[in-house]
Scaffold this active site. Structure first.
Site, PDB file in Angstrom:
ATOM      1  N   ARG A 161      13.506  51.865  12.949  1.00 33.95           N
ATOM      2  CA  ARG A 161      13.058  52.162  11.585  1.00 33.95           C
ATOM      3  C   ARG A 161      13.963  53.243  11.023  1.00 33.95           C
ATOM      4  NH1 ARG A 161      13.187  56.699  13.075  1.00 33.95           N
ATOM      5  NH2 ARG A 161      12.362  57.321  11.075  1.00 33.95           N
ATOM      6  N   GLY A 162      13.778  53.516   9.739  1.00 35.73           N
ATOM      7  CA  GLY A 162      14.699  54.411   9.046  1.00 35.73           C
ATOM      8  C   GLY A 162      15.630  53.548   8.216  1.00 35.73           C
ATOM      9  N   ALA A 163      15.767  53.896   6.932  1.00 35.25           N
ATOM     10  CA  ALA A 163      16.479  53.016   6.008  1.00 35.25           C
ATOM     11  C   ALA A 163      17.902  52.680   6.466  1.00 35.25           C
ATOM     12  CB  ALA A 163      16.469  53.632   4.608  1.00 35.25           C
ATOM     13  N   GLN A 191       6.303  59.794  13.696  1.00 28.42           N
ATOM     14  CA  GLN A 191       7.762  59.798  13.854  1.00 28.42           C
ATOM     15  C   GLN A 191       8.314  61.213  13.977  1.00 28.42           C
ATOM     16  OE1 GLN A 191       6.196  57.998  11.431  1.00 28.42           O
ATOM     17  NE2 GLN A 191       7.141  55.983  11.190  1.00 28.42           N
ATOM     18  N   LYS A 208       9.019  58.453   3.308  1.00 30.62           N
ATOM     19  CA  LYS A 208       7.786  58.392   4.101  1.00 30.62           C
ATOM     20  C   LYS A 208       6.606  59.046   3.382  1.00 30.62           C
ATOM     21  CE  LYS A 208       7.162  57.102   7.395  1.00 30.62           C
ATOM     22  NZ  LYS A 208       6.562  55.777   7.669  1.00 30.62           N
ATOM     23  N   ASP A 263      14.235  56.606   1.631  1.00 29.11           N
ATOM     24  CA  ASP A 263      14.276  55.169   1.866  1.00 29.11           C
ATOM     25  C   ASP A 263      14.904  54.426   0.678  1.00 29.11           C
ATOM     26  OD1 ASP A 263      12.148  56.123   3.877  1.00 29.11           O
ATOM     27  OD2 ASP A 263      12.656  54.088   4.490  1.00 29.11           O
TER      28      ASP A 263
END
Lengths: 316, 316
Positions: free
Chosen positions: B50-52, B177, B229, B218
């Site tokens: 995950r993470g843009a 996270q 987030k 994001d």
């Protein structure tokens, strides 16, 4: 099936103080029996019972337990008073019990606490317009008081009057008193609700989905500064930014005129392991909401507005 | 021992895309092998990665996988693009890959992403004064990018320059996270840190223990409104109230000039079960921070200030 009203009771004969073990809700509805003051102090410290008025009632039963068992009353009162540092209700209840440390007296204090909650709720309901979508934090419910609730009591009263549309329940990290306890109480009461992450409150406010914030209090200073569960101060800033009122619902037993301002309220730091067992952590259990960010404080005597130094002084 | 730089790689022959499974950190450092695009889409949707920027890189490798396996490229690109709705990097990476869907090209995009992070970090470090105590949210670290980090990259650079004293790590509910991933990265980098409940940030700010807030993004709209987030918007309001700067650190691949303002950014709603399996819940994964609450946006090209409509338009 246990209910919020089963929060704490005294049994002669044993004798013992019997608690609804809040650590195990909502998955298990079980009771915890404390046969000594030491066991009760541990139960309070480890949050089997929590909430400022509730631990005050538990301490009152604890002093009755000490008297019936022939324990040293001074030592018992000292141990109970020190079980949690932030709420003022422990000291208040122990002071009330001192001259008559009997189960009957503790039960009377318990009943009076419930009556105060019903009175608070009736006053607080006047603050709700039709269709209100309220946001609440932690558990200021029956489980935190004597069975009816301060903030949740206000929500119960507003619901009964047809004024409440929905409750957003902050899950309230790290111990999840919102998603475990408040949601359990609202479900039992049939009040529409949804749990949210604490950090989602601001986005819901920005989206126009919140009309007011309603919380309890662990201690209210003479000037109206209010200590409550960590995150309440955060909500007060967010509510002010979005021009929403934040209401504090608490009995006068939570008002401490001997504490001039919030800066003097000791803030309990709890173990970092409540957050993470793997990394360093900082875990304050409470924060202080300045009086200027509180739209109203509601006690059993009515709705109080700023300047709180005046309106609170008249109460106590 | 796996490290943030092991976040994702491509293996010919199999072929397969191999991910560091972020769902199992920090307790287990294990890899997840995706032999088909469908498996990779599931891994992205279920947050194994995950993470843009990171999911952009994973999607680039995914298109190379589709090409090597002879899968339909249009179908593969569509499935990857739809795996998560909020970040724009998925579409960006797939667009870049279209004319040359080879592993070598995906690796080049991956390397360029890391270089961009290092460039961003160098620019961002200029914003830090000596002894800075920064607060960060979620994981904008090596695990969210190509191995170095956007916001965490800025913290790494500030630490190397002797400007960083401490990092407050929002645990970042519901999937943690922060306390799982960012703390893991900071520990590995030897940077002093402590995990906090998301709702404790305001109290630390009020106590004078925070100097700035640093987050990733994001998606950044043309006017500077930034989706990140859930909880980032909350921090932006709290930072503004306490007169602290909030810095957004993100590559230009996260800037979407086709999105005029934050109101047009789709916000992913995730399953309520991430919060509670027992009660109703509302679980938006992102929120939008208005440009007016962002002190600076840092990309690989430098530090950009308001009006962002001008400063961002010059970048892309």
């Amino acid at each position: 099936m246990l209910e919020p009203t089963d929060i704490v009771r005294y049994e002669e004969g044993g004798p013992k103080v019997v608690l609804l073990d809040q650590r195990r809700l909502p998955d298990e509805e079980v009771e915890l029996e404390c046969g000594t003051v030491a066991e009760l102090v541990t139960a309070i410290r480890e949050l089997a019972i929590r909430g400022a008025p509730a631990i005050g009632i538990a301490a009152a039963y604890g002093l009755a337990l000490a008297a019936e068992r022939g324990e040293d009353l001074d030592a018992a009162a000292a141990a109970l008073a020190e079980a949690r540092p932030t709420a003022v209700n422990l000291a208040w209840a122990l002071g009330e019990m001192r001259d008559d440390p009997t189960p009957a007296h503790a039960r009377r204090l318990h009943e009076e606490e419930v009556e105060r909650c019903r009175a608070m709720a009736a006053h607080a309901a006047e603050l709700f317009g039709p269709g209100t979508r309220a946001l609440t934090h932690c558990n200021a419910g029956g489980l935190a008081t004597g069975g009816y609730g301060s903030a949740v009591g206000a929500l119960r009263a507003a619901w009964e009057r047809g004024l409440l549309a929905h409750v957003w329940v902050d899950e309230t990290r790290p111990l999840l008193q919102g998603s475990r306890l408040t949601a359990w109480e609202l479900e039992a009461a049939g009040i529409p609700h949804a749990v949210i992450a604490d950090s989602a409150a601001a986005a819901l406010m920005a989206g126009g989905e919140v009309d007011c914030v309603v919380t309890g209090a662990d201690r209210i200073a003479a000037n109206g500064d209010t200590a409550n569960k960590i995150g309440t101060y955060s909500l007060s800033v967010l509510a002010a930014y979005h021009r929403l009122p934040l209401y504090v619902i608490a009995p006068t037993s939570s008002v401490d005129l001997a504490t001039a301002t919030g800066a003097e309220i000791p803030i309990e730091e709890r173990a970092g392991a409540e957050l993470t067992s793997r990394f360093p952590a900082r875990n304050p259990a409470f924060d202080v909401t300045p009086a200027g960010l509180i739209a109203a404080i509601v006690t059993e005597h009515g709705v109080h507005r700023a300047p709180y130094a005046d309106s609170l002084a008249m109460l106590v």
